[in-house]
Design an enzyme around this catalytic site. Structure first.
Site, PDB file in Angstrom:
ATOM      1  N   GLU A 127       1.744  -0.793  16.531  1.00 51.72           N
ATOM      2  CA  GLU A 127       2.403  -0.963  17.758  1.00 51.72           C
ATOM      3  C   GLU A 127       3.508  -2.198  17.171  1.00 51.72           C
ATOM      4  O   GLU A 127       2.976  -3.125  16.323  1.00 51.72           O
ATOM      5  CB  GLU A 127       1.824  -1.424  19.072  1.00 51.72           C
ATOM      6  CG  GLU A 127       0.903  -0.359  19.443  1.00 51.72           C
ATOM      7  CD  GLU A 127       0.220  -0.319  20.946  1.00 51.72           C
ATOM      8  OE1 GLU A 127       0.505  -1.515  21.268  1.00 51.72           O
ATOM      9  OE2 GLU A 127      -0.381   0.521  21.393  1.00 51.72           O
TER      10      GLU A 127
ATOM     11  N   SER B  33      -2.188  -4.872  12.072  1.00 53.58           N
ATOM     12  CA  SER B  33      -3.752  -5.136  11.366  1.00 53.58           C
ATOM     13  C   SER B  33      -4.761  -5.235  12.592  1.00 53.58           C
ATOM     14  O   SER B  33      -5.951  -4.693  12.404  1.00 53.58           O
ATOM     15  CB  SER B  33      -3.662  -6.375  10.573  1.00 53.58           C
ATOM     16  OG  SER B  33      -2.640  -6.403   9.936  1.00 53.58           O
TER      17      SER B  33
ATOM     18  N   GLU C 226      -8.617   7.468   4.668  1.00 53.01           N
ATOM     19  CA  GLU C 226      -7.251   6.973   4.653  1.00 53.01           C
ATOM     20  C   GLU C 226      -6.946   6.100   3.552  1.00 53.01           C
ATOM     21  O   GLU C 226      -6.047   6.413   2.675  1.00 53.01           O
ATOM     22  CB  GLU C 226      -6.673   6.318   5.940  1.00 53.01           C
ATOM     23  CG  GLU C 226      -5.369   5.971   5.983  1.00 53.01           C
ATOM     24  CD  GLU C 226      -4.853   5.753   7.379  1.00 53.01           C
ATOM     25  OE1 GLU C 226      -3.761   4.945   7.390  1.00 53.01           O
ATOM     26  OE2 GLU C 226      -5.493   6.009   8.275  1.00 53.01           O
TER      27      GLU C 226
ATOM     28  N   ARG D 176      14.169   3.606 -27.422  1.00 52.64           N
ATOM     29  CA  ARG D 176      15.044   2.491 -27.187  1.00 52.64           C
ATOM     30  C   ARG D 176      14.652   1.557 -28.395  1.00 52.64           C
ATOM     31  O   ARG D 176      13.396   1.172 -28.715  1.00 52.64           O
ATOM     32  CB  ARG D 176      14.869   1.664 -25.641  1.00 52.64           C
ATOM     33  CG  ARG D 176      15.577   0.643 -25.583  1.00 52.64           C
ATOM     34  CD  ARG D 176      16.908   1.080 -25.213  1.00 52.64           C
ATOM     35  NE  ARG D 176      18.038   0.045 -24.962  1.00 52.64           N
ATOM     36  CZ  ARG D 176      19.158   0.024 -24.571  1.00 52.64           C
ATOM     37  NH1 ARG D 176      19.642   1.248 -24.736  1.00 52.64           N
ATOM     38  NH2 ARG D 176      19.933  -1.143 -24.331  1.00 52.64           N
TER      39      ARG D 176
ATOM     40  N   GLY E 275      18.046  -3.083 -17.896  1.00 48.94           N
ATOM     41  CA  GLY E 275      19.245  -2.685 -16.879  1.00 48.94           C
ATOM     42  C   GLY E 275      18.921  -1.598 -16.328  1.00 48.94           C
ATOM     43  O   GLY E 275      19.030  -1.342 -15.254  1.00 48.94           O
TER      44      GLY E 275
HETATM   45  C1  LIG Z   1       6.419   2.763   5.692  1.00 50.27           C
HETATM   46  C2  LIG Z   1       5.192   2.606   6.623  1.00 50.27           C
HETATM   47  C3  LIG Z   1       4.426   3.811   7.032  1.00 50.27           C
HETATM   48  C4  LIG Z   1       3.477   3.531   8.086  1.00 50.27           C
HETATM   49  N1  LIG Z   1       2.949   4.587   8.743  1.00 50.27           N
HETATM   50  C5  LIG Z   1       2.217   4.362   9.823  1.00 50.27           C
HETATM   51  C6  LIG Z   1       1.488   5.490  10.430  1.00 50.27           C
HETATM   52  O1  LIG Z   1       1.992   6.809  10.312  1.00 50.27           O
HETATM   53  N2  LIG Z   1       0.562   5.419  11.641  1.00 50.27           N
HETATM   54  C7  LIG Z   1       0.496   3.955  11.800  1.00 50.27           C
HETATM   55  O2  LIG Z   1      -0.156   3.708  12.845  1.00 50.27           O
HETATM   56  N3  LIG Z   1       0.781   2.854  11.079  1.00 50.27           N
HETATM   57  C8  LIG Z   1       1.732   3.045  10.043  1.00 50.27           C
HETATM   58  N4  LIG Z   1       2.135   2.037   9.329  1.00 50.27           N
HETATM   59  C9  LIG Z   1       1.851   0.656   9.824  1.00 50.27           C
HETATM   60  C10 LIG Z   1       1.022  -0.157   8.844  1.00 50.27           C
HETATM   61  O3  LIG Z   1      -0.405   0.383   8.777  1.00 50.27           O
HETATM   62  C11 LIG Z   1       0.951  -1.543   9.400  1.00 50.27           C
HETATM   63  O4  LIG Z   1       2.177  -1.961   9.060  1.00 50.27           O
HETATM   64  C12 LIG Z   1      -0.253  -2.421   8.766  1.00 50.27           C
HETATM   65  O5  LIG Z   1      -1.360  -2.145   9.296  1.00 50.27           O
HETATM   66  C13 LIG Z   1       0.216  -4.171   9.028  1.00 50.27           C
HETATM   67  O6  LIG Z   1       0.323  -4.192  10.344  1.00 50.27           O
HETATM   68  P1  LIG Z   1       1.747  -4.908  10.571  1.00 50.27           P
HETATM   69  O7  LIG Z   1       3.012  -4.598   9.922  1.00 50.27           O
HETATM   70  O8  LIG Z   1       1.773  -4.955  12.041  1.00 50.27           O
HETATM   71  O9  LIG Z   1       1.432  -6.345  10.163  1.00 50.27           O
HETATM   72  P2  LIG Z   1       0.596  -7.605  10.690  1.00 50.27           P
HETATM   73  O10 LIG Z   1      -0.647  -6.953  11.073  1.00 50.27           O
HETATM   74  O11 LIG Z   1       1.541  -8.329  11.584  1.00 50.27           O
HETATM   75  O12 LIG Z   1       0.346  -8.568   9.456  1.00 50.27           O
HETATM   76  C14 LIG Z   1       1.373  -9.465   8.906  1.00 50.27           C
HETATM   77  C15 LIG Z   1       0.833 -10.248   7.661  1.00 50.27           C
HETATM   78  O13 LIG Z   1      -0.268 -10.960   8.018  1.00 50.27           O
HETATM   79  C16 LIG Z   1      -1.595 -10.753   7.240  1.00 50.27           C
HETATM   80  N5  LIG Z   1      -2.461 -10.929   8.115  1.00 50.27           N
HETATM   81  C17 LIG Z   1      -2.883 -10.179   9.453  1.00 50.27           C
HETATM   82  N6  LIG Z   1      -3.986 -10.336   9.927  1.00 50.27           N
HETATM   83  C18 LIG Z   1      -4.754 -11.107   8.934  1.00 50.27           C
HETATM   84  C19 LIG Z   1      -6.049 -11.858   8.570  1.00 50.27           C
HETATM   85  N7  LIG Z   1      -7.035 -11.781   9.677  1.00 50.27           N
HETATM   86  N8  LIG Z   1      -6.070 -12.517   7.708  1.00 50.27           N
HETATM   87  C20 LIG Z   1      -5.327 -12.538   6.571  1.00 50.27           C
HETATM   88  N9  LIG Z   1      -4.097 -12.146   6.598  1.00 50.27           N
HETATM   89  C21 LIG Z   1      -3.794 -11.424   7.816  1.00 50.27           C
HETATM   90  C22 LIG Z   1      -1.352  -9.191   6.915  1.00 50.27           C
HETATM   91  O14 LIG Z   1      -2.009  -8.696   5.874  1.00 50.27           O
HETATM   92  C23 LIG Z   1       0.228  -9.129   6.467  1.00 50.27           C
HETATM   93  O15 LIG Z   1       0.244  -9.598   5.337  1.00 50.27           O
HETATM   94  C24 LIG Z   1       2.980   2.242   8.421  1.00 50.27           C
HETATM   95  C25 LIG Z   1       3.726   1.126   7.644  1.00 50.27           C
HETATM   96  C26 LIG Z   1       4.760   1.421   7.069  1.00 50.27           C
HETATM   97  C27 LIG Z   1       5.639   0.080   6.539  1.00 50.27           C
END
Ligand SMILES: Cc1cc2nc3c(=O)[nH]c(=O)nc-3n(C[C@H](O)[C@H](O)[C@H](O)COP(=O)(O)OP(=O)(O)OC[C@H]3O[C@@H](n4cnc5c(N)ncnc54)[C@H](O)[C@@H]3O)c2cc1C
Length: 400
Positions: A129, A134, A243, A269, A341
């Site tokens: 969401e 995470s 997964e 190359r 490049g």
């Molecule tokens: C191209 C793409 C496809 C995706 N497809 C799907 C899908 O099909 N379905 C779905 O549900 N999701 C999907 N995702 C979501 C993906 O699983 C999440 O982006 C991922 O789990 C991270 O969540 P976030 O982006 O909210 O980052 P956040 O949870 O906000 O984390 C931000 C940063 O903080 C770090 N962090 C967070 N908590 C901690 C902690 N406790 N300790 C240390 N570091 C921490 C993280 O590692 C990250 O570096 C997709 C994402 C992308 C980019």
């Protein structure tokens, strides 16, 4: 080199999958990337081949093969280095419909699993969401029961197959005050009234469709609940093993293919009167990368073997995903350098591979979260248990 896990039938299957991808996918890579869309017809073609139901039983249209067929299939997906396409296929088969097979009712299996295996319907998985990625327990999309329906409100983001997919396995709060113990998985038709889908623009994976999806009073029959109410978080945690393993399986042949194409380029190359392949600094770098790829492959294979034996391999799947996705980034970064490049030009496949690899350490659980899970096992001595067929104990709940 031969690996003990594969029998002759697996290698024959590898040849047929490879030929299929060479004929039906590779020639279209550039078009799909430019159009930022993959036609559903390719899913139907794969359905006809049985490729979307490799480990599902024949009664649902699957081919009931052993897990090594999936390993072969995923390796071939990784090898062609079209991550947009492999995301579409792997999310569909190994992430979204897997839950319906593991815990869904017979009715759900007939309505969603069967057409998904045939490639008639494309599936998405909705966990993330805008304010909870995470931290899955913290999601806020709600499903409130009203008579024979759930009324769903909220939003999901970064959802693969979200724009053009047909249905979604959706994680929702059915008991908002219960944290992880208040999440359920519900199958939702993506054409339902009240759903708005917005396609997102990405750095890479261009052909894969990634969406933000909002739910405004979406009415879904209660029969669409997967398994038991409020067990969704535990179903997710268990299935995330697969997964992550899937991501690791695909990352290794992807890195190998990058290394191979780089070696070929080094033989062609020339600088200062010598082929690049003769420079010791480059030779040693590639030797290190090849060694690490081989180590990753063995870690992945061994984890696949334990997984196929029914072991709970939470730690190993997290290690495999962490190591393989970080390595894939390292390999493509180092190799691109040796293209000079040209590596930065879109005409060269390594350019797309570089963009595509980056999200490997983020999607499906970030590297930091993989390290968190590994720490829980090796330092806190958390003992993860299977949950599909049994309710977790209070102690298990407290540990998540
Ligand atoms: C191209 C793409 C496809 C995706 N497809 C799907 C899908 O099909 N379905 C779905 O549900 N999701 C999907 N995702 C979501 C993906 O699983 C999440 O982006 C991922 O789990 C991270 O969540 P976030 O982006 O909210 O980052 P956040 O949870 O906000 O984390 C931000 C940063 O903080 C770090 N962090 C967070 N908590 C901690 C902690 N406790 N300790 C240390 N570091 C921490 C993280 O590692 C990250 O570096 C997709 C994402 C992308 C980019």
């Amino acid at each position: 080199m031969k690996y003990i896990y594969f029998k002759e039938e697996h290698e024959l299957f590898r040849q047929s999958v490879r030929q299929f991808f060479e004929k039906e996918v590779v020639p279209h890579i550039n078009t799909w990337e430019a159009e930022r869309r993959i036609p559903k017809s390719i899913m139907q073609k794969m359905g006809e081949q049985g490729y979307l139901g490799l480990n599902f039983p024949e009664q649902y249209g699957g081919i009931g093969a052993d897990f090594w067929y999936s390993v072969v299939f995923l390796e071939e997906l990784g090898r062609i280095n079209l991550a947009g396409f492999s995301t579409m296929v792997s999310v569909h088969q190994y992430m979204a419909i897997n839950h319906i097979f593991r815990a869904g009712s017979e009715d759900l299996k007939q309505r969603y699993l069967v057409p998904a295996i045939q490639g008639q319907k494309v599936a998405a998985l909705g966990i993330t969401e805008p304010v909870a990625g995470s931290d899955v327990a913290n999601i806020s999309t709600k499903a409130e029961k009203q008579g024979d329906f759930y009324i769903i409100n909220g939003a999901k983001t970064f959802i693969s197959n979200g724009t053009y997919g047909d249905f979604i396995t959706l994680a929702c709060k059915t008991n908002p005050s219960a944290g992880a113990g208040g999440i359920s998985l519900i199958v939702v038709d993506l054409q339902s009234e009240g759903i708005t889908r917005t396609k997102l623009n990405k750095m890479g994976w261009h052909s894969s469709d990634t969406a933000e999806i909002s739910f405004d009073n979406v009415k879904v029959p209660t029969q669409n609940l997967i398994g038991k109410e409020n067990m969704g978080f535990y179903y997710l945690m268990e299935s995330l093993q697969l997964e992550r393993l899937v991501a690791a399986i695909m990352a290794v042949p992807s890195a190998q293919a990058i290394l191979d194409m780089t070696i070929q380029y080094l033989h062609e190359r020339e600088t200062f009167g010598k082929k690049l392949a003769r420079y010791q600094v480059i030779r040693h770098t590639l030797s290190d990368l090849a060694t690490e790829i081989e180590a990753a492959r063995n870690l992945v294979y061994n984890t696949c073997w334990a997984f196929s034996q029914g072991e709970v391999v939470v730690k190993e799947c997290s290690m495999a995903k962490l190591y393989a996705s970080e390595l894939a980034n390292k390999v493509v970064d180092k190799c691109l350098q040796y293209f000079g490049g040209y590596g930065y030009m879109e005409d060269y496949p390594i350019c797309r591979a570089y963009r595509d690899a980056r999200v490997g350490t983020i999607a499906g659980g970030t590297s930091e979260i993989m390290r968190e899970i590994i720490s829980k096992v090796i330092i806190d001595r958390v003992d993860f248990k299977p949950v599909y067929d049994s309710l977790p104990s209070k102690q298990d709940l407290a540990r998540v």
